[in-house]
Design an enzyme around this catalytic site. Structure first.
Site, PDB file in Angstrom:
ATOM      1  N   LYS A  76       0.788  -0.948  -0.070  1.00 42.26           N
ATOM      2  CA  LYS A  76       0.527   0.241   0.269  1.00 42.26           C
ATOM      3  C   LYS A  76       1.119   1.027  -0.108  1.00 42.26           C
ATOM      4  O   LYS A  76       1.471   1.650   1.354  1.00 42.26           O
ATOM      5  CB  LYS A  76      -0.715  -0.120   0.941  1.00 42.26           C
ATOM      6  CG  LYS A  76      -1.874   1.226   0.978  1.00 42.26           C
ATOM      7  CD  LYS A  76      -2.535   0.256   0.070  1.00 42.26           C
ATOM      8  CE  LYS A  76      -4.613   1.471   0.177  1.00 42.26           C
ATOM      9  NZ  LYS A  76      -5.022   1.229  -1.470  1.00 42.26           N
ATOM     10  N   SER A  84      -8.438  -0.427  -4.548  1.00 47.01           N
ATOM     11  CA  SER A  84      -8.982  -0.303  -3.196  1.00 47.01           C
ATOM     12  C   SER A  84     -10.462   0.392  -2.699  1.00 47.01           C
ATOM     13  O   SER A  84     -11.639  -0.819  -2.974  1.00 47.01           O
ATOM     14  CB  SER A  84      -8.036   1.126  -2.939  1.00 47.01           C
ATOM     15  OG  SER A  84      -8.023   1.547  -1.776  1.00 47.01           O
TER      16      SER A  84
END
Length: 593
Positions: A192, A388
Site C-alpha cells: 500500500k 482499493s
C-alpha cells in the site's frame, strides 16, 4: 451636501450596472438553454464520413465530468458506451462510407477505455468500410487507437510518440522536512504505497515490483494489438520503442508505423477518391457527437423489466464532491431508489475508480448488499480502474467482469495527518500551548506531536478497517481471509491477473456484464436505465452561481482548463492531502498517453 449626492449617484450607478450585468448573464444563459433545448437529430447525408476526434477527457457516462458552461461547442461529451454504440451503428449505416480519425488533441483516457474504442474500430472494419487517420503528432494513446486505420497519415513535420510506458511519482519528504512538516502515516499492507511520497524519497522495492508487474503485461498487450494491425511483431515494435527509432515522420513511414507523410489536403484528396466524388465537391463529414443524435437508441419500451446501469467513476468521497466523483450520499440514494422499485431486476455497476474514503466505500457496499438481499442481481463491470475503494464496492457482486488492462486490487488502507509543529515553532515563530482536561483532549491536530497512545490507536483503527476489507472480499469471493491477505496488502493487478487470482470472474465489456445480469435475473426482455441522471451543463452552472452546486465547481473548471492533462494528478494529490479518516485509495495514476 454635494458629497452626499455624489455617493447616492455612485451607489445607484453601481446597482444599475450590476443589474445590467446580471440581466446580460441570464440572457446568455437563456440563449444557451434555448439552443440546447432546440437541438434536433442531425440528418446524415448519403456518402458521408464519420469524423472522430477526442478533444476532451472521455467519461464512462455521457456528460459525467466537469464542463465549461460557456463553451457552447462542448456541452455534450460522449461517454465510452455511447462512443462504442455510435461506431457500431455506423458499421451498418448505408449513409456512412468510412471513418476519418483526426486525433490531434488525443483526448485523455486510460488504457482500458482506449482498448475498448480500438476494438470497436476493429469491428467496424469488418463491415468492409475504410478508416483513414491523420494527426500532426500522435501521442502513444492516439497512435494506439489510430493504428487500426487502413491508411495512416502523419504530418511531415510531425511524428509519433513511441517510447513505452512508465509510472512517475513525485516524492515530497525532503521538501516537507525543509519546511518543517512531518506526515504521520499509518497503513496496512506492504504494497500500500499511497503514503510513500510523504515518508520516503524513492519507491519501495514492493512498489517498484508491483508497478513493473502491472506495466509490463499492459505494454505487451499494447504492442501485440498494434502489431496485428501494422503487421509487425511485438519484439520489433519493442525494439523501436527501446531505441527511440521513431524520431520523425519519415522514420514513422520507414519503420512501418505510418503509411504516408501528408498534410490535411492530402487526406481530403484520399477521402474524396474513396468516396468517388469530384475534387471540387465537399465531403459530407459528420462528427461523432452529431452522429450520436442521428438515430434512436435501441430500447424496448414495451418491456416491463429494467436493468439499472450505475456508473461509478472518479474518487469515492464522503458527503460532497465535484461532478464525476462518487459521493456516498448521492449513490446511496440512487441505489436505494433502484432497490425499492420492483421493475428493476438487476444492477450493473460500471466501476472506474481509484478508490477514496473507506467509510464512503462501505456505505455504498452496504446499499449493494441490501439490493442483493431484496432479490436483485448485482454484476460489476470494471473500466480503467477498480482499485482499493473501487474494489471494495465491487467485491460483493454476483459476478465481476474486468477489461484485460484494468488496474484492480490494491486491497489495503491508510491514513495520515501532518505535524507542522516544527514549521510553527522554528520557522514561523508561532508557539502553541494548551490546557487539557484529559491526556488526549486536544485531539488530533497539526500543532502537536501525536502521543504514543494516539499513534497506537490510529494504527489499530487502520488495521481494523483492513481486516474488515479482507473479510468482505473473502465473503464476496468465497475465499478465506488468509487467502485474500496473500494477494491483498495493497498490491495492484491487471484484470487478466486478477481473474487468475480469483478477484475477477471473467474478462469482458460492459455489454457482457449487462447480458450476464439479464441471464442471472432470468429475463429476456428488459430496458436499460442509466444512473446518475445527468443534468444539462447550463443547469449545473446555474446551481453553481446560486450556491446549490459543487462547492469547488468554479475553481475546478478553471484549474482543469489551465492544467490540462496534469489536472488529474493535482486532483489526486489534493484529495490525499485533504483526507479525513481511513482511505482505501490507489497509490498512483498511470497515464499512457
Amino acid at each position: 451636501m454635494n458629497q452626499f449626492f455624489k455617493n447616492v449617484f455612485a451607489s445607484c450607478l453601481g446597482v444599475g450596472l450590476a443589474i445590467i450585468g446580471i440581466a446580460a448573464l441570464f440572457v446568455f444563459i437563456g440563449i444557451g438553454l434555448a439552443s440546447s433545448a432546440s437541438d434536433k437529430k442531425v440528418d446524415v447525408k448519403s456518402n458521408s464520413v464519420l469524423q472522430i476526434t477526442f478533444s476532451k477527457p472521455i467519461p464512462e457516462q455521457t456528460n459525467n465530468l466537469e464542463m465549461n458552461p460557456f463553451d457552447l461547442n462542448n456541452q455534450h461529451i460522449l461517454g465510452l458506451n455511447d462512443i462504442e454504440e455510435a461506431i457500431d451503428h455506423a458499421a451498418s449505416d448505408e449513409k456512412i462510407k468510412g471513418i476519418y480519425l483526426n486525433l490531434d488533441e488525443g483526448g485523455q483516457s486510460g488504457i482500458a477505455k482506449a482498448a475498448s474504442i480500438r476494438q470497436a474500430l476493429v469491428k467496424f472494419k469488418e463491415s468492409g468500410k475504410f478508416i483513414v487517420s491523420y494527426s500532426k503528432y500522435y501521442t502513444q494513446g492516439a497512435y494506439y487507437i489510430s493504428s487500426v486505420a487502413d491508411q495512416l497519415y502523419v504530418n511531415p513535420l510531425g511524428g509519433i510518440d513511441f517510447h513505452g510506458f512508465s509510472a512517475m511519482i513525485p516524492f515530497f519528504k525532503d521538501m516537507l522536512d525543509k519546511v518543517g512538516v512531518k506526515m504521520q502515516v499509518f497503513y496496512a499492507g506492504d504494497f500500500k504505497s499511497a503514503t510513500e511520497p510523504y515518508r520516503l524519497n524513492e519507491m519501495s522495492e514492493q512498489n517498484r515490483l508491483q508497478l513493473r508487474e502491472y506495466l509490463e503485461p499492459v505494454f505487451t498487450n499494447y504492442l501485440s494489438e498494434i502489431g496485428q494491425s501494422r503487421n509487425k511483431s511485438p519484439q520489433v515494435l519493442r525494439a523501436l520503442a527501446d531505441s527511440l527509432k521513431i524520431q520523425s515522420a519519415e522514420d514513422a513511414v520507414t519503420y512501418g508505423l505510418a503509411d504516408k507523410q501528408g498534410y490535411v489536403d492530402d487526406v481530403i484528396a484520399d477521402l474524396k477518391e474513396r468516396l468517388a466524388i469530384d475534387k471540387e465537391q465537399k465531403i459530407n463529414l459528420v462528427s461523432l457527437d452529431d452522429y450520436a443524435t442521428s438515430y434512436s437508441k435501441k430500447k424496448d419500451y414495451s418491456a416491463k423489466n429494467k436493468i439499472a446501469v450505475v456508473y461509478a467513476e472518479g474518487s469515492i468521497l464522503a458527503n460532497n464532491g465535484d461532478k464525476g466523483t462518487i459521493v456516498d450520499d448521492e449513490y446511496v440514494k440512487i441505489l436505494r431508489k433502484i432497490r425499492q422499485d420492483e421493475k428493476f431486476k438487476a444492477i450493473v455497476l460500471r466501476v472506474n475508480s481509484p478508490g477514496g474514503s473507506a467509510l464512503a466505500s462501505d456505505n455504498i457496499w452496504r446499499e449493494l448488499v441490501l439490493a442483493k438481499e431484496a432479490g436483485q442481481k448485482v454484476v460489476v463491470s470494471m473500466g480503467d480502474y477498480a482499485a482499493s475503494g473501487g474494489y471494495y464496492i465491487s467485491c460483493m457482486a454476483d459476478k465481476i467482469y474486468a477489461e484485460p488492462n484494468t488496474l484492480t486490487g490494491s486491497i489495503g488502507v491508510f491514513q495520515m495527518m501532518p505535524n507542522a509543529s516544527e514549521l510553527f515553532n522554528d520557522k514561523l515563530g508561532i508557539h502553541w500551548d494548551s490546557v487539557k482536561t484529559t491526556a488526549n483532549s486536544t485531539g488530533i491536530n497539526p500543532f502537536f506531536d501525536l502521543s504514543p497512545q494516539e499513534k497506537t490507536v490510529l494504527q489499530a483503527s487502520t488495521n481494523r478497517i483492513y481486516e474488515t476489507f479482507l473479510q468482505k472480499v473473502a465473503e464476496g469471493r468465497n475465499m478465506t481471509r488468509d487467502d485474500v491477505h496473500k494477494i491483498a496488502q495493497g498490491r495492484i493487478w491487471t484484470g487478466t491477473k486478477a481473474k487468475e487470482l480469483g478477484l475477477v470472474d471473467d474478462i469482458g465489456s460492459l455489454d457482457a456484464a449487462i447480458s450476464e445480469a439479464a441471464k442471472l435475473s432470468g429475463i429476456e426482455s428488459y430496458r436499460i436505465a442509466e444512473y446518475p441522471i445527468q443534468k444539462e451543463p447550463l443547469q449545473s452552472f446555474i446551481e453553481d452561481i446560486t450556491g446549490e452546486g459543487d462547492d469547488d465547481g468554479f475553481e475546478s473548471k478553471m484549474l482543469q482548463k489551465e492544467m490540462g492533462t496534469l489536472y488529474p494528478f493535482y486532483k489526486q494529490l489534493k484529495e490525499i492531502i485533504g483526507t479525513q479518516g481511513v482511505q482505501a485509495r490507489l497509490p498512483v495514476l498511470i497515464n499512457f498517453n
